[in-house]
Design a protein around this motif. Sequence first.
Motif, PDB file in Angstrom:
ATOM      1  N   GLN A 138       0.822  -1.212   0.000  1.00  0.00           N
ATOM      2  CA  GLN A 138       0.000   0.000   0.000  1.00  0.00           C
ATOM      3  C   GLN A 138       0.857   1.264   0.000  1.00  0.00           C
ATOM      4  OE1 GLN A 138      -3.317  -0.095   2.893  1.00  0.00           O
ATOM      5  NE2 GLN A 138      -2.802  -2.255   3.233  1.00  0.00           N
ATOM      6  N   GLY A 139       2.148   1.083   0.086  1.00  0.00           N
ATOM      7  CA  GLY A 139       3.047   2.229   0.104  1.00  0.00           C
ATOM      8  C   GLY A 139       3.353   2.753   1.489  1.00  0.00           C
ATOM      9  N   ARG A 140       2.844   2.085   2.518  1.00  0.00           N
ATOM     10  CA  ARG A 140       3.160   2.484   3.891  1.00  0.00           C
ATOM     11  C   ARG A 140       4.580   2.037   4.219  1.00  0.00           C
ATOM     12  NH1 ARG A 140      -1.949  -0.217   6.849  1.00  0.00           N
ATOM     13  NH2 ARG A 140      -1.039  -1.976   5.694  1.00  0.00           N
ATOM     14  N   VAL A 141       5.281   2.834   5.017  1.00  0.00           N
ATOM     15  CA  VAL A 141       6.680   2.542   5.272  1.00  0.00           C
ATOM     16  C   VAL A 141       7.040   2.839   6.717  1.00  0.00           C
ATOM     17  CG1 VAL A 141       7.460   4.843   4.565  1.00  0.00           C
ATOM     18  CG2 VAL A 141       9.037   2.896   4.392  1.00  0.00           C
ATOM     19  N   ALA A 142       7.959   2.050   7.258  1.00  0.00           N
ATOM     20  CA  ALA A 142       8.480   2.265   8.604  1.00  0.00           C
ATOM     21  C   ALA A 142       9.981   1.980   8.582  1.00  0.00           C
ATOM     22  CB  ALA A 142       7.788   1.351   9.611  1.00  0.00           C
ATOM     23  N   THR A 143      10.747   2.849   9.218  1.00  0.00           N
ATOM     24  CA  THR A 143      12.200   2.712   9.195  1.00  0.00           C
ATOM     25  C   THR A 143      12.791   2.973  10.578  1.00  0.00           C
ATOM     26  OG1 THR A 143      12.254   3.448   6.882  1.00  0.00           O
ATOM     27  CG2 THR A 143      14.328   3.535   8.098  1.00  0.00           C
ATOM     28  N   HIS A 144      13.821   2.212  10.890  1.00  0.00           N
ATOM     29  CA  HIS A 144      14.502   2.345  12.186  1.00  0.00           C
ATOM     30  C   HIS A 144      15.998   2.502  11.960  1.00  0.00           C
ATOM     31  CE1 HIS A 144      16.033   1.272  16.195  1.00  0.00           C
ATOM     32  NE2 HIS A 144      16.820   0.394  15.582  1.00  0.00           N
ATOM     33  N   THR A 145      16.585   3.505  12.597  1.00  0.00           N
ATOM     34  CA  THR A 145      18.037   3.664  12.624  1.00  0.00           C
ATOM     35  C   THR A 145      18.477   3.647  14.084  1.00  0.00           C
ATOM     36  OG1 THR A 145      18.069   5.004  10.595  1.00  0.00           O
ATOM     37  CG2 THR A 145      19.990   5.149  12.050  1.00  0.00           C
ATOM     38  N   GLY A 146      19.171   2.606  14.491  1.00  0.00           N
ATOM     39  CA  GLY A 146      19.613   2.499  15.880  1.00  0.00           C
ATOM     40  C   GLY A 146      20.565   3.616  16.273  1.00  0.00           C
ATOM     41  N   LYS A 147      20.513   4.010  17.537  1.00  0.00           N
ATOM     42  CA  LYS A 147      21.319   5.151  17.990  1.00  0.00           C
ATOM     43  C   LYS A 147      22.811   4.845  17.997  1.00  0.00           C
ATOM     44  CE  LYS A 147      20.782   4.101  22.948  1.00  0.00           C
ATOM     45  NZ  LYS A 147      20.221   4.606  24.236  1.00  0.00           N
ATOM     46  N   ALA A 187      24.773   8.413  10.086  1.00  0.00           N
ATOM     47  CA  ALA A 187      23.683   7.476   9.859  1.00  0.00           C
ATOM     48  C   ALA A 187      22.353   8.188  10.035  1.00  0.00           C
ATOM     49  CB  ALA A 187      23.781   6.301  10.826  1.00  0.00           C
ATOM     50  N   GLY A 188      21.370   7.795   9.234  1.00  0.00           N
ATOM     51  CA  GLY A 188      20.052   8.378   9.371  1.00  0.00           C
ATOM     52  C   GLY A 188      19.135   7.902   8.261  1.00  0.00           C
ATOM     53  N   HIS A 189      17.905   8.386   8.263  1.00  0.00           N
ATOM     54  CA  HIS A 189      16.947   8.002   7.233  1.00  0.00           C
ATOM     55  C   HIS A 189      15.921   9.096   7.025  1.00  0.00           C
ATOM     56  CE1 HIS A 189      14.866   6.619  10.961  1.00  0.00           C
ATOM     57  NE2 HIS A 189      13.781   7.049  10.322  1.00  0.00           N
ATOM     58  N   ILE A 190      15.274   9.038   5.884  1.00  0.00           N
ATOM     59  CA  ILE A 190      14.157   9.928   5.557  1.00  0.00           C
ATOM     60  C   ILE A 190      13.062   9.077   4.944  1.00  0.00           C
ATOM     61  CG2 ILE A 190      13.345  11.817   4.094  1.00  0.00           C
ATOM     62  CD1 ILE A 190      16.127  13.025   4.212  1.00  0.00           C
TER      63      ILE A 190
END
Length: 331
Positions: A120-129, A135-138
């Motif tokens: 459906q185009g839903r998204v979830a992202t995790h970047t550990g500390k 490091a990062g995400h958008i």
Amino acid sequence: MKKTLYTVASVCCLAMPAARAQVFKTDEPLAHTYSIVARDPETGEMAVGVQSHWFSVGTAVPWAEAGVGVVATQSFTNKSFGMRGLELLKQGKTPEEALAILLKDDEGREVRQVSILDAQGRVATHTGKNCIRYAGHITGKNFSVQANMMLTDKVWPAMAKAFEQSTGKPLAERVLLAMQAAEREGGDIRGKQSAALVVVKGKKNDQPWDERTIDLRVDDHEKPLDELARLLKVYRAYEHMNNGDLAVEKGQMDKAMQEYGKAETMFPNNLEMKYWHAITLANNGDINGATKLLREVYKKDDNWKELTTRLPEVGLLTLKPQDLKKIMEVK
């Protein structure tokens, strides 16, 4: 390279509390990298693109299933997140719910980077500390870009911008553009070695063997993105060849010639394309056109002429004796 990387893993083990040492294992690749998961809202296709200074990153980071979703699991990679993440989506979980379940009991969550996108185009992202900087995400509409151990913190913003500005292009090309943007900003601080691009259909069908439409891997190369771009171009050229064959089956010879011409324009030195173009022309009565192309092919490799002698016996070259003679006497 593996010896060096495993040594790094061993040092990490010694530096970390015993309870977390199990995170850094040789069966969990150190796939520090940048990647993108994305969906085309028009076609429903979903894709994962990734590049890393790690051998064969395509065997660890990208996971995809038509009609379900895609997963990128990286940094100190937990490969099980790929299959488990897709299974959770199939059970009806949202990407957010699936990600929460994967991370809940994972002692290495703070060194993981994971992104899940569903059909459906839903998204979830995790970047550990504790992912190695930068490091990062958008996350955005129908996509997420994520990176760790980058030379600068401009890598993933550049990826997001490139993807968002490429609307209208095929999904595979948009993913490649995003990765090329990452490289222009410095990419992986260690350099580059491998890359992968996977595209699956938005819906399942009764032919699961055809649901993965693109599956390209560059396991070890000085310029993996350049090689990935070349392979994608080859893929597109053979799409034109296949479209030409389909047009021939339907008796649409003008369209067939257009498709074959497009393929040959993309790779003018590809003998395979010229050869089968010529055979198609011959089978459809254009002996002069066929001999012109075959002359070019035979001059470069006599084995194609030998192959031509074998086609009539299996019904792939159906000519009158006099026309077959002309084809075979081409010099």
